[in-house]
Design a protein around this motif. Sequence first.
Motif, PDB file in Angstrom:
ATOM      1  N   GLU A  78       0.831  -1.205   0.000  1.00  0.00           N
ATOM      2  CA  GLU A  78       0.000   0.000   0.000  1.00  0.00           C
ATOM      3  C   GLU A  78       0.870   1.261   0.000  1.00  0.00           C
ATOM      4  O   GLU A  78       0.632   2.180  -0.780  1.00  0.00           O
ATOM      5  N   SER A  79       1.893   1.271   0.842  1.00  0.00           N
ATOM      6  CA  SER A  79       2.762   2.451   0.865  1.00  0.00           C
ATOM      7  C   SER A  79       3.572   2.548  -0.426  1.00  0.00           C
ATOM      8  O   SER A  79       3.797   3.645  -0.935  1.00  0.00           O
ATOM      9  N   LEU A  80       3.987   1.409  -0.984  1.00  0.00           N
ATOM     10  CA  LEU A  80       4.704   1.431  -2.259  1.00  0.00           C
ATOM     11  C   LEU A  80       3.805   1.945  -3.378  1.00  0.00           C
ATOM     12  O   LEU A  80       4.227   2.752  -4.210  1.00  0.00           O
ATOM     13  N   SER A  81       2.560   1.495  -3.394  1.00  0.00           N
ATOM     14  CA  SER A  81       1.622   1.962  -4.416  1.00  0.00           C
ATOM     15  C   SER A  81       1.344   3.449  -4.259  1.00  0.00           C
ATOM     16  O   SER A  81       1.221   4.177  -5.250  1.00  0.00           O
ATOM     17  N   THR A  82       1.255   3.916  -3.021  1.00  0.00           N
ATOM     18  CA  THR A  82       1.039   5.337  -2.771  1.00  0.00           C
ATOM     19  C   THR A  82       2.220   6.157  -3.277  1.00  0.00           C
ATOM     20  O   THR A  82       2.035   7.213  -3.894  1.00  0.00           O
ATOM     21  N   LEU A  83       3.439   5.674  -3.050  1.00  0.00           N
ATOM     22  CA  LEU A  83       4.614   6.387  -3.539  1.00  0.00           C
ATOM     23  C   LEU A  83       4.643   6.456  -5.065  1.00  0.00           C
ATOM     24  O   LEU A  83       4.949   7.492  -5.646  1.00  0.00           O
ATOM     25  N   HIS A  89       1.640  11.684  -9.988  1.00  0.00           N
ATOM     26  CA  HIS A  89       0.970  12.976  -9.848  1.00  0.00           C
ATOM     27  C   HIS A  89       1.963  14.131  -9.935  1.00  0.00           C
ATOM     28  O   HIS A  89       1.642  15.182 -10.504  1.00  0.00           O
ATOM     29  N   VAL A  90       3.152  13.941  -9.387  1.00  0.00           N
ATOM     30  CA  VAL A  90       4.173  14.998  -9.471  1.00  0.00           C
ATOM     31  C   VAL A  90       4.547  15.235 -10.934  1.00  0.00           C
ATOM     32  O   VAL A  90       4.668  16.387 -11.374  1.00  0.00           O
ATOM     33  N   GLN A  91       4.720  14.160 -11.703  1.00  0.00           N
ATOM     34  CA  GLN A  91       5.041  14.298 -13.128  1.00  0.00           C
ATOM     35  C   GLN A  91       3.919  15.029 -13.869  1.00  0.00           C
ATOM     36  O   GLN A  91       4.183  15.888 -14.725  1.00  0.00           O
ATOM     37  N   GLU A  92       2.670  14.697 -13.548  1.00  0.00           N
ATOM     38  CA  GLU A  92       1.534  15.372 -14.177  1.00  0.00           C
ATOM     39  C   GLU A  92       1.519  16.854 -13.813  1.00  0.00           C
ATOM     40  O   GLU A  92       1.218  17.699 -14.659  1.00  0.00           O
ATOM     41  N   MET A  93       1.846  17.183 -12.556  1.00  0.00           N
ATOM     42  CA  MET A  93       1.866  18.578 -12.128  1.00  0.00           C
ATOM     43  C   MET A  93       2.980  19.353 -12.829  1.00  0.00           C
ATOM     44  O   MET A  93       2.799  20.517 -13.195  1.00  0.00           O
ATOM     45  N   VAL A  94       4.133  18.728 -13.019  1.00  0.00           N
ATOM     46  CA  VAL A  94       5.237  19.378 -13.724  1.00  0.00           C
ATOM     47  C   VAL A  94       4.827  19.662 -15.165  1.00  0.00           C
ATOM     48  O   VAL A  94       5.086  20.759 -15.690  1.00  0.00           O
ATOM     49  N   GLN A  95       4.175  18.708 -15.808  1.00  0.00           N
ATOM     50  CA  GLN A  95       3.703  18.922 -17.173  1.00  0.00           C
ATOM     51  C   GLN A  95       2.649  20.019 -17.225  1.00  0.00           C
ATOM     52  O   GLN A  95       2.657  20.864 -18.132  1.00  0.00           O
ATOM     53  N   ALA A  96       1.733  20.030 -16.249  1.00  0.00           N
ATOM     54  CA  ALA A  96       0.704  21.069 -16.209  1.00  0.00           C
ATOM     55  C   ALA A  96       1.332  22.443 -15.974  1.00  0.00           C
ATOM     56  O   ALA A  96       0.907  23.435 -16.571  1.00  0.00           O
ATOM     57  N   GLN A  97       2.350  22.505 -15.127  1.00  0.00           N
ATOM     58  CA  GLN A  97       3.025  23.779 -14.877  1.00  0.00           C
ATOM     59  C   GLN A  97       3.704  24.284 -16.147  1.00  0.00           C
ATOM     60  O   GLN A  97       3.668  25.483 -16.442  1.00  0.00           O
ATOM     61  N   ALA A  98       4.288  23.383 -16.925  1.00  0.00           N
ATOM     62  CA  ALA A  98       4.922  23.783 -18.186  1.00  0.00           C
ATOM     63  C   ALA A  98       3.879  24.318 -19.162  1.00  0.00           C
ATOM     64  O   ALA A  98       4.110  25.326 -19.847  1.00  0.00           O
ATOM     65  N   ARG A  99       2.708  23.667 -19.207  1.00  0.00           N
ATOM     66  CA  ARG A  99       1.634  24.156 -20.093  1.00  0.00           C
ATOM     67  C   ARG A  99       1.128  25.523 -19.648  1.00  0.00           C
ATOM     68  O   ARG A  99       0.875  26.405 -20.472  1.00  0.00           O
TER      69      ARG A  99
END
Length: 120
Positions: A78-83, A89-99
């Motif tokens: 569970e903790s591994l899946s959460t990580l 989500h961090v990668q998606e946020m970085v892409q959204a910030q670039a857009r």
Amino acid sequence: DNECGIDCCCCGMTMISTDHCLILFAILVGVGLTVLNVQFVMRDFGATWMKSGWDLSVNVVPLVLYTLCLLFLLAKIESLSTLVLMKKHVQEMVQAQARVEQLREGLILYWSDVTDVTEF
């Protein structure tokens, strides 16, 4: 993402991912193989206790260790899946910030053109 739950009258379980299901299946297989190996060793009536003990240690101990390792992994999945999910989500946020940055630069350019036209 693809969570599914199994509820019983006294307990419940949520399957986090396909890896979670595979680990549970591997634990069941490990327990089943351990039981079968113990039964085969114990059914050998002609064997001495020393030979039976040797057969048990050679055949059963690795299966028990394998199953215990899977149980510890299951406790941490569970903790591994959460990580893993947080990293996604961090990668998606970085892409959204670039857009957003590209859109911001486009809007700044647009408004500077609009002010140039209105000043003209």
